[in-house]
Design a protein around this motif. Structure first.
Motif, PDB file in Angstrom:
ATOM      1  N   VAL A   8       0.679  -1.221   0.140  1.00  0.00           N
ATOM      2  CA  VAL A   8       0.008  -0.140   0.102  1.00  0.00           C
ATOM      3  C   VAL A   8       0.865   1.392  -0.159  1.00  0.00           C
ATOM      4  N   ASN A   9       2.093   1.206   0.124  1.00  0.00           N
ATOM      5  CA  ASN A   9       2.969   2.364   0.117  1.00  0.00           C
ATOM      6  C   ASN A   9       3.516   2.705  -1.276  1.00  0.00           C
ATOM      7  N   THR A  10       3.665   3.989  -1.417  1.00  0.00           N
ATOM      8  CA  THR A  10       3.860   4.731  -2.750  1.00  0.00           C
ATOM      9  C   THR A  10       5.281   5.448  -2.802  1.00  0.00           C
ATOM     10  N   MET A  11       5.671   5.707  -3.975  1.00  0.00           N
ATOM     11  CA  MET A  11       6.501   6.730  -4.183  1.00  0.00           C
ATOM     12  C   MET A  11       6.478   7.112  -5.586  1.00  0.00           C
ATOM     13  N   THR A  12       6.909   8.354  -6.033  1.00  0.00           N
ATOM     14  CA  THR A  12       6.846   8.869  -7.202  1.00  0.00           C
ATOM     15  C   THR A  12       8.229   9.006  -8.004  1.00  0.00           C
ATOM     16  N   VAL A  13       8.317   8.810  -9.166  1.00  0.00           N
ATOM     17  CA  VAL A  13       9.580   8.873  -9.976  1.00  0.00           C
ATOM     18  C   VAL A  13       9.318  10.012 -10.995  1.00  0.00           C
ATOM     19  N   SER A  14      10.008  10.890 -11.020  1.00  0.00           N
ATOM     20  CA  SER A  14       9.560  12.400 -11.941  1.00  0.00           C
ATOM     21  C   SER A  14      10.879  12.764 -12.468  1.00  0.00           C
ATOM     22  N   THR A  15      10.985  14.023 -13.223  1.00  0.00           N
ATOM     23  CA  THR A  15      11.966  14.668 -13.806  1.00  0.00           C
ATOM     24  C   THR A  15      12.870  13.676 -14.702  1.00  0.00           C
ATOM     25  N   PHE A  16      12.192  13.143 -15.789  1.00  0.00           N
ATOM     26  CA  PHE A  16      12.785  12.223 -16.438  1.00  0.00           C
ATOM     27  C   PHE A  16      13.881  13.072 -17.461  1.00  0.00           C
ATOM     28  N   THR A  17      15.179  12.481 -17.615  1.00  0.00           N
ATOM     29  CA  THR A  17      16.123  13.070 -18.529  1.00  0.00           C
ATOM     30  C   THR A  17      16.639  12.061 -19.290  1.00  0.00           C
ATOM     31  N   SER A  18      17.183  12.439 -20.517  1.00  0.00           N
ATOM     32  CA  SER A  18      17.951  11.434 -21.173  1.00  0.00           C
ATOM     33  C   SER A  18      19.161  11.657 -22.027  1.00  0.00           C
ATOM     34  N   THR A  19      19.830  10.664 -22.387  1.00  0.00           N
ATOM     35  CA  THR A  19      21.048  11.155 -23.301  1.00  0.00           C
ATOM     36  C   THR A  19      20.846  10.122 -24.554  1.00  0.00           C
ATOM     37  N   PRO A  20      20.937  10.616 -25.536  1.00  0.00           N
ATOM     38  CA  PRO A  20      20.840  12.043 -26.089  1.00  0.00           C
ATOM     39  C   PRO A  20      19.576  12.783 -25.184  1.00  0.00           C
ATOM     40  N   SER A  21      19.606  14.040 -25.217  1.00  0.00           N
ATOM     41  CA  SER A  21      18.688  14.822 -24.854  1.00  0.00           C
ATOM     42  C   SER A  21      17.730  15.529 -26.011  1.00  0.00           C
ATOM     43  N   ALA A  22      16.252  15.415 -25.945  1.00  0.00           N
ATOM     44  CA  ALA A  22      15.659  16.294 -26.972  1.00  0.00           C
ATOM     45  C   ALA A  22      15.959  15.613 -28.193  1.00  0.00           C
ATOM     46  N   THR A  23      16.918  15.427 -28.682  1.00  0.00           N
ATOM     47  CA  THR A  23      16.920  14.818 -30.277  1.00  0.00           C
ATOM     48  C   THR A  23      18.345  14.049 -30.269  1.00  0.00           C
ATOM     49  N   GLY A  24      17.809  12.939 -30.765  1.00  0.00           N
ATOM     50  CA  GLY A  24      19.056  11.871 -31.284  1.00  0.00           C
ATOM     51  C   GLY A  24      19.410  11.879 -32.566  1.00  0.00           C
ATOM     52  N   ALA A  25      20.425  11.368 -32.909  1.00  0.00           N
ATOM     53  CA  ALA A  25      20.863  11.018 -34.403  1.00  0.00           C
ATOM     54  C   ALA A  25      21.319   9.580 -34.457  1.00  0.00           C
ATOM     55  N   LEU A  26      20.864   8.941 -35.450  1.00  0.00           N
ATOM     56  CA  LEU A  26      21.136   7.554 -35.756  1.00  0.00           C
ATOM     57  C   LEU A  26      22.520   7.566 -36.679  1.00  0.00           C
ATOM     58  N   THR A  27      23.230   6.711 -36.028  1.00  0.00           N
ATOM     59  CA  THR A  27      24.350   6.425 -36.676  1.00  0.00           C
ATOM     60  C   THR A  27      24.109   5.109 -37.133  1.00  0.00           C
ATOM     61  N   ALA A  28      24.655   4.858 -38.680  1.00  0.00           N
ATOM     62  CA  ALA A  28      24.079   3.820 -39.390  1.00  0.00           C
ATOM     63  C   ALA A  28      22.815   3.096 -39.175  1.00  0.00           C
ATOM     64  N   GLY A  29      21.847   3.907 -38.683  1.00  0.00           N
ATOM     65  CA  GLY A  29      20.517   3.454 -38.384  1.00  0.00           C
ATOM     66  C   GLY A  29      20.193   2.956 -37.057  1.00  0.00           C
ATOM     67  N   THR A  30      21.064   3.207 -36.053  1.00  0.00           N
ATOM     68  CA  THR A  30      20.844   2.922 -34.580  1.00  0.00           C
ATOM     69  C   THR A  30      21.700   3.744 -33.716  1.00  0.00           C
ATOM     70  N   GLN A  31      20.810   3.944 -32.379  1.00  0.00           N
ATOM     71  CA  GLN A  31      21.489   4.391 -31.413  1.00  0.00           C
ATOM     72  C   GLN A  31      21.027   4.130 -30.128  1.00  0.00           C
ATOM     73  N   THR A  32      21.565   4.152 -29.140  1.00  0.00           N
ATOM     74  CA  THR A  32      21.280   3.856 -27.685  1.00  0.00           C
ATOM     75  C   THR A  32      20.873   5.248 -26.996  1.00  0.00           C
ATOM     76  N   LEU A  33      19.624   5.019 -26.417  1.00  0.00           N
ATOM     77  CA  LEU A  33      19.141   5.923 -25.687  1.00  0.00           C
ATOM     78  C   LEU A  33      18.767   5.641 -24.133  1.00  0.00           C
ATOM     79  N   ASN A  34      19.587   6.475 -23.305  1.00  0.00           N
ATOM     80  CA  ASN A  34      19.524   6.034 -21.810  1.00  0.00           C
ATOM     81  C   ASN A  34      18.637   7.276 -21.176  1.00  0.00           C
ATOM     82  N   VAL A  35      17.803   6.681 -20.286  1.00  0.00           N
ATOM     83  CA  VAL A  35      16.934   7.673 -19.451  1.00  0.00           C
ATOM     84  C   VAL A  35      17.058   7.437 -17.951  1.00  0.00           C
ATOM     85  N   GLY A  36      17.395   8.548 -17.149  1.00  0.00           N
ATOM     86  CA  GLY A  36      17.209   8.653 -15.893  1.00  0.00           C
ATOM     87  C   GLY A  36      16.168   9.326 -15.069  1.00  0.00           C
ATOM     88  N   ALA A  37      15.954   9.553 -14.021  1.00  0.00           N
ATOM     89  CA  ALA A  37      14.904  10.313 -13.267  1.00  0.00           C
ATOM     90  C   ALA A  37      15.253  10.500 -11.833  1.00  0.00           C
TER      91      ALA A  37
END
Length: 170
Positions: A115-144
């Motif tokens: 019955v206990n809760t917490m929240t996860v907010s303020t998500f951030t990523s690398t790359p942030s906002a815009t990514g660029a594919l290299t040879a059609g692929t990219q890794t996107l990491n997300v923190g919070a």
């Protein structure tokens, strides 16, 4: 007079047909479309804040960067026994060297333990906002940021529903 009228009519017909021949021209063109590889995103690692401790009198946060590093604020401490710590990771696939927009959750995600809760907010990523594919692929990491209440009950907290990360070609 009949001959004159016929002659005038013949001249008019020749003028009309001659002017019509010079008044139009025709050109042709083709239509082309290129279908690009659809963009896709696949989760490879779930987000995990690891072990977190909290004081009984002071709330705080645990911040997980997209690189997987943790920091704490307020009454939250990060024990030496860290547990499993991981930023969420995704693989983005698509067309060649295209760029894409990243949309992270804009509202807090609730995680629960009984019955206990917490929240996860303020998500951030690398790359942030815009990514660029290299040879059609990219890794996107997300923190919070994990928001921990004072005297938060012990337990393993998990979200009932996953959070969404959306990618779209620019």
């Amino acid at each position: 007079m009949k001959k004159g009228t016929k002659l005038i009519l013949a001249a008019l017909v020749m003028m009309i047909s001659a002017s019509g021949a010079y008044a139009q021209a025709t050109a042709t063109a083709t239509a082309t479309a290129t279908i690009v590889t659809p963009i896709s995103i696949t989760k490879t690692v779930d987000m995990n804040f690891g072990n977190v401790a909290v004081q009984t009198s002071t709330a705080g946060t645990a911040v997980l960067t997209p690189a997987g590093a943790r920091t704490s604020t307020g009454g939250v401490t990060l024990p030496a026994t860290v547990g499993t710590v991981a930023a969420a990771s995704f693989t983005v696939n698509g067309q060649g060297a295209y760029t894409y927009a990243i949309t992270l959750p804009s509202t807090a995600l609730t995680i629960t333990s009984g019955v206990n809760t917490m929240t996860v907010s303020t998500f951030t990523s690398t790359p942030s906002a815009t990514g660029a594919l290299t040879a059609g692929t990219q890794t996107l990491n997300v923190g919070a940021t994990l928001n921990v209440a004072a005297a938060q009950a012990a337990g393993v907290y998990v979200s009932a529903t996953p959070f969404n990360v959306t990618v779209n070609y620019n």
